[in-house]
Write a protein that holds these residues in place. Structure first.
Motif, PDB file in Angstrom:
ATOM      1  N   SER A 116      -3.442   0.874  -1.208  1.00 14.93           N
ATOM      2  CA  SER A 116      -4.327  -0.198  -1.321  1.00 14.93           C
ATOM      3  C   SER A 116      -4.356  -0.825  -2.617  1.00 14.93           C
ATOM      4  O   SER A 116      -4.612  -1.833  -2.967  1.00 14.93           O
ATOM      5  N   MET A 181     -10.102  -0.068   2.235  1.00 13.15           N
ATOM      6  CA  MET A 181      -8.959  -0.800   2.586  1.00 13.15           C
ATOM      7  C   MET A 181      -8.944  -1.918   3.202  1.00 13.15           C
ATOM      8  O   MET A 181      -9.941  -2.131   4.185  1.00 13.15           O
ATOM      9  N   VAL A 185      -3.231  -3.386   5.547  1.00 16.01           N
ATOM     10  CA  VAL A 185      -2.986  -1.997   5.449  1.00 16.01           C
ATOM     11  C   VAL A 185      -3.937  -1.048   6.219  1.00 16.01           C
ATOM     12  O   VAL A 185      -3.585  -0.214   6.538  1.00 16.01           O
TER      13      VAL A 185
END
Length: 228
Positions: A116, A181, A185
Motif C-alpha cells: 500500500s 488499503m 490493492v
C-alpha cells in the motif's frame, strides 16, 4: 539511513498492533508450559504471529517436532507468494542487503504496508525503507513477547479484563490493516481470500480453511500485479 528511519516511522502502526499481540503470545506460551526463554526464542526465530500461537497449542497438546513443524511450515507457505510483488516493487537494482534478511522480516502486516505504501517511496530508498519497516516490526514483536513471558501473568492478575481484550487483538489488527488499503490493492486479494475461506469452511476444518483462504488471496494479489 534516511530510508531506514522513514521505514521505522512507517512501522509504528505495526508496532502498535504487534506489542499487545506478542504480549498475548508470551502469556499463552508460558501458560502452556514453555519457559520464558523458549517463548522469546520462538519469537526471535519464527517471527510469525498466527503460526506461533498454533505452534504453542500443538506443543501443549503433546505434539512432536514431526507434527508441529510441517503444520507451521504449511501455514507460512503463503509467504512464498509474497516474494514476487515485493521484488517487483524493490526493482532489479543491486541489493545492499541480503535477500535472506529481506525475506526473514516478511509478515502479513509488513506485506500489506509495503503493497500500500512502497510505490510512494523513491526507488533508491525503497530497500532501506523496507529494512526499517521490518526492523520496527521485528523488535516490537520480540519486545512484546519478552514482556508477556516475564510479567504477563502478574499483569493479568491485576487486570483480569485485559485477558478478554487480548483475545481480540489479532483479528482487530488485521481488520485495521484491511481498512488502510485502498482501491485495486484491496479489492482482488481481499474478495478472493474471503470467498475462498468462506467456501472452504463449509467443507473442511477452520485450521485448514483459513491458511488455504489466505493463500488464495495471495495468489489473487500476485495475479492482479502480473506484467506490472
Amino acid at each position: 539511513m534516511k530510508g531506514v528511519k522513514s521505514g521505522l516511522w512507517d512501522s509504528l502502526p505495526i508496532v502498535a498492533g504487534y506489542l499487545p499481540i506478542a504480549f498475548a503470545f508470551g502469556v499463552a506460551a508460558v501458560q502452556a508450559g514453555l519457559t520464558p526463554g523458549l517463548a522469546m526464542l520462538i519469537s526471535g526465530i519464527v517471527f510469525a504471529g498466527g503460526s506461533q500461537f498454533v505452534l504453542v497449542s500443538l506443543l501443549a497438546a503433546g505434539g512432536t517436532v514431526l507434527t508441529v513443524a510441517p503444520t507451521v511450515l504449511l501455514m507460512n507457505a503463503r509467504h512464498l507468494l509474497y516474494g514476487r510483488p515485493i521484488a517487483d516493487l524493490l526493482g532489479t537494482g543491486k541489493r545492499s542487503v541480503s535477500p535472506v534478511l529481506l525475506a526473514f522480516g516478511m509478515t502479513d502486516e509488513v506485506f500489506a504496508t509495503v503493497v500500500s505504501r512502497m510505490e510512494g517511496i523513491a526507488a533508491d530508498d525503497r530497500e532501506h525503507w523496507y529494512v526499517g519497516l521490518q526492523l520496527g516490526a521485528y523488535l516490537s514483536w520480540v519486545a512484546g513477547t519478552i514482556l508477556g513471558a516475564t510479567i504477563g501473568a502478574e499483569v493479568l492478575v491485576r487486570f483480569p479484563a485485559l485477558g478478554d481484550g487480548l483475545s481480540f487483538v489479532l483479528p482487530a489488527f488485521f481488520f485495521a490493516l484491511l481498512l488502510s488499503m485502498k482501491g485495486r490493492v484491496l479489492c482482488s486479494p481481499t474478495i478472493v481470500g474471503a470467498l475462498a475461506t468462506a467456501g472452504l469452511l463449509l467443507c473442511i476444518p477452520a485450521a485448514a480453511a483459513i491458511p488455504l483462504g489466505i493463500a488464495a488471496g495471495a495468489i489473487a494479489g500476485c495475479w492482479s500485479r502480473r506484467g506490472k
